[in-house]
Design an enzyme around this catalytic site. Sequence first.
Site, PDB file in Angstrom:
ATOM      1  N   LYS A  17       0.822  -1.223   0.000  1.00  0.00           N
ATOM      2  CA  LYS A  17       0.000   0.000   0.000  1.00  0.00           C
ATOM      3  C   LYS A  17       0.849   1.263   0.000  1.00  0.00           C
ATOM      4  O   LYS A  17       0.603   2.174  -0.780  1.00  0.00           O
ATOM      5  CB  LYS A  17      -0.895   0.062   1.246  1.00  0.00           C
ATOM      6  CG  LYS A  17      -2.038  -0.906   1.280  1.00  0.00           C
ATOM      7  CD  LYS A  17      -2.993  -0.564   2.417  1.00  0.00           C
ATOM      8  CE  LYS A  17      -2.356  -0.546   3.806  1.00  0.00           C
ATOM      9  NZ  LYS A  17      -1.878  -1.862   4.243  1.00  0.00           N
ATOM     10  N   ARG A  92      -9.614   1.674   8.748  1.00  0.00           N
ATOM     11  CA  ARG A  92      -9.161   0.344   9.131  1.00  0.00           C
ATOM     12  C   ARG A  92     -10.258  -0.482   9.765  1.00  0.00           C
ATOM     13  O   ARG A  92     -10.029  -1.636  10.120  1.00  0.00           O
ATOM     14  CB  ARG A  92      -8.023   0.487  10.105  1.00  0.00           C
ATOM     15  CG  ARG A  92      -6.672   0.311   9.357  1.00  0.00           C
ATOM     16  CD  ARG A  92      -5.701  -0.077  10.285  1.00  0.00           C
ATOM     17  NE  ARG A  92      -4.421  -0.610  10.019  1.00  0.00           N
ATOM     18  CZ  ARG A  92      -3.375  -0.011   9.507  1.00  0.00           C
ATOM     19  NH1 ARG A  92      -3.460   1.162   8.994  1.00  0.00           N
ATOM     20  NH2 ARG A  92      -2.225  -0.620   9.485  1.00  0.00           N
ATOM     21  N   ARG A 131      11.514  -6.074   5.773  1.00  0.00           N
ATOM     22  CA  ARG A 131      11.269  -4.643   5.776  1.00  0.00           C
ATOM     23  C   ARG A 131      11.990  -3.927   6.917  1.00  0.00           C
ATOM     24  O   ARG A 131      12.315  -2.749   6.821  1.00  0.00           O
ATOM     25  CB  ARG A 131       9.757  -4.411   5.877  1.00  0.00           C
ATOM     26  CG  ARG A 131       9.282  -3.103   5.369  1.00  0.00           C
ATOM     27  CD  ARG A 131       7.805  -3.116   5.046  1.00  0.00           C
ATOM     28  NE  ARG A 131       6.959  -3.386   6.201  1.00  0.00           N
ATOM     29  CZ  ARG A 131       5.644  -3.195   6.210  1.00  0.00           C
ATOM     30  NH1 ARG A 131       5.025  -2.783   5.129  1.00  0.00           N
ATOM     31  NH2 ARG A 131       4.938  -3.458   7.277  1.00  0.00           N
ATOM     32  N   ARG A 133      10.988  -2.851   9.897  1.00  0.00           N
ATOM     33  CA  ARG A 133      10.331  -1.782  10.640  1.00  0.00           C
ATOM     34  C   ARG A 133      10.146  -2.204  12.103  1.00  0.00           C
ATOM     35  O   ARG A 133      10.134  -3.390  12.405  1.00  0.00           O
ATOM     36  CB  ARG A 133       8.957  -1.527   9.994  1.00  0.00           C
ATOM     37  CG  ARG A 133       8.600  -0.086   9.880  1.00  0.00           C
ATOM     38  CD  ARG A 133       7.384   0.104   9.014  1.00  0.00           C
ATOM     39  NE  ARG A 133       6.156  -0.376   9.648  1.00  0.00           N
ATOM     40  CZ  ARG A 133       4.973  -0.299   9.069  1.00  0.00           C
ATOM     41  NH1 ARG A 133       4.867   0.196   7.860  1.00  0.00           N
ATOM     42  NH2 ARG A 133       3.910  -0.743   9.686  1.00  0.00           N
ATOM     43  N   ARG A 144      -0.739  -8.158  13.512  1.00  0.00           N
ATOM     44  CA  ARG A 144      -1.256  -7.154  12.575  1.00  0.00           C
ATOM     45  C   ARG A 144      -2.094  -7.819  11.474  1.00  0.00           C
ATOM     46  O   ARG A 144      -3.105  -7.269  11.040  1.00  0.00           O
ATOM     47  CB  ARG A 144      -0.101  -6.341  11.988  1.00  0.00           C
ATOM     48  CG  ARG A 144       0.588  -5.499  13.075  1.00  0.00           C
ATOM     49  CD  ARG A 144       1.866  -4.878  12.614  1.00  0.00           C
ATOM     50  NE  ARG A 144       1.607  -3.814  11.671  1.00  0.00           N
ATOM     51  CZ  ARG A 144       2.226  -3.648  10.521  1.00  0.00           C
ATOM     52  NH1 ARG A 144       3.164  -4.488  10.148  1.00  0.00           N
ATOM     53  NH2 ARG A 144       1.923  -2.661   9.752  1.00  0.00           N
TER      54      ARG A 144
HETATM   55  P1  AMP Z   1       0.527   1.172   8.806  1.00  0.00           P
HETATM   56  O1  AMP Z   1       1.788   1.889   8.480  1.00  0.00           O
HETATM   57  O2  AMP Z   1      -0.659   1.678   8.045  1.00  0.00           O
HETATM   58  O3  AMP Z   1       0.667  -0.327   8.712  1.00  0.00           O
HETATM   59  O4  AMP Z   1       0.217   1.497  10.345  1.00  0.00           O
HETATM   60  C1  AMP Z   1       1.113   1.145  11.368  1.00  0.00           C
HETATM   61  C2  AMP Z   1       0.384   1.110  12.708  1.00  0.00           C
HETATM   62  O5  AMP Z   1      -0.164   2.411  12.990  1.00  0.00           O
HETATM   63  C3  AMP Z   1      -0.805   0.165  12.775  1.00  0.00           C
HETATM   64  O6  AMP Z   1      -0.425  -1.158  13.071  1.00  0.00           O
HETATM   65  C4  AMP Z   1      -1.633   0.801  13.878  1.00  0.00           C
HETATM   66  O7  AMP Z   1      -1.070   0.529  15.163  1.00  0.00           O
HETATM   67  C5  AMP Z   1      -1.442   2.282  13.611  1.00  0.00           C
HETATM   68  N1  AMP Z   1      -2.462   2.801  12.671  1.00  0.00           N
HETATM   69  C6  AMP Z   1      -2.247   3.330  11.426  1.00  0.00           C
HETATM   70  N2  AMP Z   1      -3.393   3.692  10.862  1.00  0.00           N
HETATM   71  C7  AMP Z   1      -4.371   3.406  11.745  1.00  0.00           C
HETATM   72  C8  AMP Z   1      -5.779   3.540  11.739  1.00  0.00           C
HETATM   73  N3  AMP Z   1      -6.443   4.031  10.671  1.00  0.00           N
HETATM   74  N4  AMP Z   1      -6.465   3.113  12.831  1.00  0.00           N
HETATM   75  C9  AMP Z   1      -5.835   2.621  13.909  1.00  0.00           C
HETATM   76  N5  AMP Z   1      -4.507   2.450  13.979  1.00  0.00           N
HETATM   77  C10 AMP Z   1      -3.766   2.848  12.908  1.00  0.00           C
END
Ligand code: AMP
Length: 186
Positions: A17, A92, A131, A133, A144
Amino acid sequence: MAGDTKLVLLGPPGSGKGTQAEILARELGVPHVSTGNMLRDAVAEGSTLGRKVSGIMNAGALVDDPTMAEVVRGRLGRTDARDGFILDGYPRNLVQAETLEAILGASDLDLDAVILLEVPEEELVARMAGRGRADDGEEVVRERLRVYREKTEPLVGYYDERGALRPVDGLGSVEDVSARILEAIG
Ligand code: AMP
């Protein structure tokens, strides 16, 4: 295409993404709005928001909906997002999808499409392992993915019912996948 495209990129963690959102944003001339990046920035700055979310992120859990609503409402309210955006990582869950509809609806706006990046689970785990991270440790990756299946995947049906869903095969080279996305949004 003109800079008035409002897209959501949906897909499991590791589906590409972020990479694709960045390419699309450049291609379409609209901002890439990544809630994950915004939260990681907040953590790095040590802001109030960052201190609130770092433990939640490290556990692979979701930050609460009211906090995320505030983050997204603030970002989409900035002038650079007025004429379009690529949303990556939001919504989400169903509550967030309704919040997004309300935020856009208040300005008489709506999403143009929701791209679903489809990647098989074995491939996701392999990608995230490479990755590096902070929240990419094996246990957290598994969590996740579980959270994605439970909370986020229902959005596939939600947007499909609304005629907005554009499923795209997320396997192959970065260039192949972005070409498919551009084709899917016409
Ligand atoms: P991502 O980079 O989109 O995978 O987001 C990394 C982490 O940030 C996720 O595992 C959540 O802990 C938090 N996070 C990001 N976007 C959201 C969202 N829309 N709602 C809740 N938590 C989020």
